[in-house]
Design a protein around this motif. Structure first.
Motif, PDB file in Angstrom:
ATOM      1  N   GLN A   1      53.324 -59.639  29.165  1.00  0.00           N
ATOM      2  CA  GLN A   1      54.665 -59.050  29.182  1.00  0.00           C
ATOM      3  C   GLN A   1      55.146 -58.702  27.772  1.00  0.00           C
ATOM      4  OE1 GLN A   1      53.888 -62.115  30.047  1.00  0.00           O
ATOM      5  NE2 GLN A   1      55.354 -63.651  29.286  1.00  0.00           N
ATOM      6  N   GLU A   2      54.706 -59.495  26.773  1.00  0.00           N
ATOM      7  CA  GLU A   2      55.099 -59.197  25.398  1.00  0.00           C
ATOM      8  C   GLU A   2      54.324 -58.007  24.847  1.00  0.00           C
ATOM      9  OE1 GLU A   2      54.974 -62.684  22.976  1.00  0.00           O
ATOM     10  OE2 GLU A   2      56.454 -63.754  24.196  1.00  0.00           O
ATOM     11  N   ILE A   3      53.100 -57.823  25.301  1.00  0.00           N
ATOM     12  CA  ILE A   3      52.345 -56.623  24.912  1.00  0.00           C
ATOM     13  C   ILE A   3      53.065 -55.378  25.418  1.00  0.00           C
ATOM     14  CG2 ILE A   3      50.190 -55.355  25.226  1.00  0.00           C
ATOM     15  CD1 ILE A   3      48.746 -58.026  25.470  1.00  0.00           C
ATOM     16  N   ARG A   4      53.491 -55.416  26.673  1.00  0.00           N
ATOM     17  CA  ARG A   4      54.172 -54.249  27.245  1.00  0.00           C
ATOM     18  C   ARG A   4      55.478 -53.952  26.502  1.00  0.00           C
ATOM     19  NH1 ARG A   4      52.481 -57.214  32.033  1.00  0.00           N
ATOM     20  NH2 ARG A   4      50.717 -56.111  33.017  1.00  0.00           N
ATOM     21  N   ALA A   5      56.236 -55.001  26.205  1.00  0.00           N
ATOM     22  CA  ALA A   5      57.505 -54.803  25.503  1.00  0.00           C
ATOM     23  C   ALA A   5      57.265 -54.272  24.091  1.00  0.00           C
ATOM     24  CB  ALA A   5      58.278 -56.124  25.450  1.00  0.00           C
ATOM     25  N   ALA A   6      56.244 -54.775  23.413  1.00  0.00           N
ATOM     26  CA  ALA A   6      55.954 -54.323  22.054  1.00  0.00           C
ATOM     27  C   ALA A   6      55.517 -52.869  22.044  1.00  0.00           C
ATOM     28  CB  ALA A   6      54.882 -55.214  21.436  1.00  0.00           C
ATOM     29  N   ARG A   7      54.717 -52.474  23.007  1.00  0.00           N
ATOM     30  CA  ARG A   7      54.289 -51.076  23.071  1.00  0.00           C
ATOM     31  C   ARG A   7      55.486 -50.161  23.308  1.00  0.00           C
ATOM     32  NH1 ARG A   7      48.856 -51.552  26.901  1.00  0.00           N
ATOM     33  NH2 ARG A   7      47.482 -52.518  25.319  1.00  0.00           N
ATOM     34  N   ALA A   8      56.379 -50.574  24.189  1.00  0.00           N
ATOM     35  CA  ALA A   8      57.563 -49.752  24.463  1.00  0.00           C
ATOM     36  C   ALA A   8      58.426 -49.604  23.216  1.00  0.00           C
ATOM     37  CB  ALA A   8      58.376 -50.364  25.602  1.00  0.00           C
ATOM     38  N   ALA A   9      58.435 -50.638  22.358  1.00  0.00           N
ATOM     39  CA  ALA A   9      59.245 -50.601  21.143  1.00  0.00           C
ATOM     40  C   ALA A   9      58.490 -50.018  19.952  1.00  0.00           C
ATOM     41  CB  ALA A   9      59.720 -52.016  20.802  1.00  0.00           C
ATOM     42  N   GLY A  10      57.188 -49.754  20.138  1.00  0.00           N
ATOM     43  CA  GLY A  10      56.401 -49.196  19.048  1.00  0.00           C
ATOM     44  C   GLY A  10      56.075 -50.184  17.960  1.00  0.00           C
TER      45      GLY A  10
ATOM     46  N   LEU B   1      47.731 -65.650  28.619  1.00  0.00           N
ATOM     47  CA  LEU B   1      47.518 -65.023  27.315  1.00  0.00           C
ATOM     48  C   LEU B   1      46.196 -64.272  27.322  1.00  0.00           C
ATOM     49  CD1 LEU B   1      48.535 -67.846  24.775  1.00  0.00           C
ATOM     50  CD2 LEU B   1      49.932 -65.938  25.592  1.00  0.00           C
ATOM     51  N   LEU B   2      46.213 -63.078  26.744  1.00  0.00           N
ATOM     52  CA  LEU B   2      44.997 -62.292  26.568  1.00  0.00           C
ATOM     53  C   LEU B   2      44.485 -62.489  25.149  1.00  0.00           C
ATOM     54  CD1 LEU B   2      46.292 -59.051  28.267  1.00  0.00           C
ATOM     55  CD2 LEU B   2      44.602 -60.613  29.226  1.00  0.00           C
ATOM     56  N   ARG B   3      43.183 -62.514  24.994  1.00  0.00           N
ATOM     57  CA  ARG B   3      42.638 -62.790  23.670  1.00  0.00           C
ATOM     58  C   ARG B   3      43.044 -61.720  22.664  1.00  0.00           C
ATOM     59  NH1 ARG B   3      36.311 -63.676  21.783  1.00  0.00           N
ATOM     60  NH2 ARG B   3      36.821 -64.256  19.650  1.00  0.00           N
ATOM     61  N   TRP B   4      43.002 -60.460  23.090  1.00  0.00           N
ATOM     62  CA  TRP B   4      43.367 -59.352  22.214  1.00  0.00           C
ATOM     63  C   TRP B   4      44.400 -58.472  22.904  1.00  0.00           C
ATOM     64  CZ3 TRP B   4      37.782 -59.941  22.685  1.00  0.00           C
ATOM     65  CH2 TRP B   4      37.199 -60.549  21.562  1.00  0.00           C
ATOM     66  N   GLU B   5      45.182 -57.778  22.105  1.00  0.00           N
ATOM     67  CA  GLU B   5      46.167 -56.845  22.644  1.00  0.00           C
ATOM     68  C   GLU B   5      45.500 -55.744  23.449  1.00  0.00           C
ATOM     69  OE1 GLU B   5      48.320 -52.972  22.463  1.00  0.00           O
ATOM     70  OE2 GLU B   5      46.488 -53.559  21.406  1.00  0.00           O
ATOM     71  N   ASP B   6      44.300 -55.324  23.032  1.00  0.00           N
ATOM     72  CA  ASP B   6      43.634 -54.216  23.714  1.00  0.00           C
ATOM     73  C   ASP B   6      42.829 -54.666  24.932  1.00  0.00           C
ATOM     74  OD1 ASP B   6      41.447 -55.397  22.423  1.00  0.00           O
ATOM     75  OD2 ASP B   6      41.427 -53.904  20.829  1.00  0.00           O
ATOM     76  N   GLU B   7      43.127 -55.866  25.463  1.00  0.00           N
ATOM     77  CA  GLU B   7      42.603 -56.265  26.766  1.00  0.00           C
ATOM     78  C   GLU B   7      43.461 -55.714  27.901  1.00  0.00           C
ATOM     79  OE1 GLU B   7      39.850 -57.865  27.574  1.00  0.00           O
ATOM     80  OE2 GLU B   7      39.277 -58.032  25.470  1.00  0.00           O
TER      81      GLU B   7
END
Length: 331
Positions: A72-81, A169-175
């Motif tokens: 969920q934090e990956i998604r929020a970070a991508r939306a915020a750039g 938790l995913l090991r990497w953001e690009d998972e």
């Protein structure tokens, strides 16, 4: 919006007429960030998964992880750039060596949408690709899953899984794949020019031609491998690229038949050698070369995924019996 591959910078069959006998077709998928649904072909969107069917989990031993990124934090970070913050694993939630880990759905493709997608077992016309988000063994190997379905039969079920389970938790953001709609487009393609994939004399002529072009035009001269034979990125059918490993003989473990390339998943849609494949719709016509490409990461790495160390994932199936286990090759 459709996507249109520009004409190749060189008519390769005019230079090497014998390549006409080797010409094939591949369907470029051109994923771009969007909001696909479970009834769509896509990369990274919700899978058409029956509600009464268990979501697949990986039960093999996994390499231990100390920290990772919350989906969920990956998604929020991508939306915020911005880049997401990593977090330590809580001992209670950390998967042990034998813990069950839910697979991550990477993509699904319907034959009705994607020209060239071969049929699966029993005439299945929907294929779904999943990956375990954790690594295995000292070489950090990955586990993939190919799920075939009959689309009409599955859609008639009417009750589908609303949300796929996720690892904390995913090991990497690009998972975590970015949901992408696809824009299928068929293009001509030619085999990789190395070893015995093509006749040795033809490969030698291609090499000599590339050397002459480089001497005349410098490093920006188009190459056979980069600009004329196999497009980068996600595609169905065609020929495998062998940039990292060199050509390999891929045979079925069940019957020893030569296997056929079903699909290729690529983390990047271009690199400096292959930028000429970028569609016209993603270019500024007033500029040339790499400078003309617009859209930033949404076109260069739309699904936000990586396979190995920036390699292509080739998925091979058995043409004799598509029910035989597939093979996964990173190259």
């Amino acid at each position: 919006m459709t996507r249109t591959t520009p004409a190749r910078p060189v008519d390769v069959e005019a230079v090497f007429p014998e390549l006409a006998a080797y010409r094939g077709r591949t369907t470029r998928l051109h994923p771009r960030p969007g909001r696909p649904g479970r009834h769509d072909s896509h990369v990274g969107g919700p899978l058409l998964w029956p509600g009464d069917e268990p979501w697949p989990v990986c039960r093999e031993p996994h390499e231990p992880e100390a920290e990772g990124y919350a989906p969920q934090e990956i998604r929020a970070a991508r939306a915020a750039g911005v880049w997401p913050r990593s977090r330590p694993w809580a001992d209670a939630g950390r998967p042990g060596e034998g813990g069950s880990v839910p697979f991550v759905g990477l993509a699904q493709f319907f034959r009705r949408d994607v020209p060239g997608l071969t049929a699966g077992p029993g005439g299945a016309d929907l294929v779904q690709l999943l990956r375990c988000p954790l690594t295995h063994g000292p070489y950090l190997e990955r586990r993939y899953l190919l799920q075939w379905r009959r689309a009409a039969q599955t859609e008639r079920g009417g009750h589908f899984l609303a949300t796929a389970p996720e690892i904390p938790l995913l090991r990497w953001e690009d998972e975590l794949p970015e949901p992408c709609v696809v824009h299928p487009e068929e293009v001509d393609t030619y085999p990789w020019a190395e070893d015995d994939v093509l006749p040795a004399a033809l490969i030698a002529r291609i090499d000599a031609w590339e050397d002459a072009r480089a001497a005349e035009s410098g490093r920006d001269a188009p190459t056979y491998q980069g600009a004329l034979s196999i497009p980068p990125g996600w595609r169905v059918g065609g020929f495998p690229s062998w940039a990292s490993t060199g050509p390999m003989d891929i045979t079925c473990a069940s019957c020893a038949a030569p296997m056929r390339l079903l699909l290729t998943a690529g983390g990047d849609e271009m690199d400096p050698d292959s930028h000429s494949w970028m569609p016209l719709e993603d270019r500024d016509p007033s500029l040339e070369g790499m400078a003309s490409i617009r859209g930033g990461r949404s076109v260069a790495q739309p699904a936000r995924l990586r396979f190995g160390r920036d390699r292509d994932l080739h998925v091979f199936t058995c043409p004799t019996d598509p029910g035989h286990p597939p093979r996964w090759v990173l190259s």
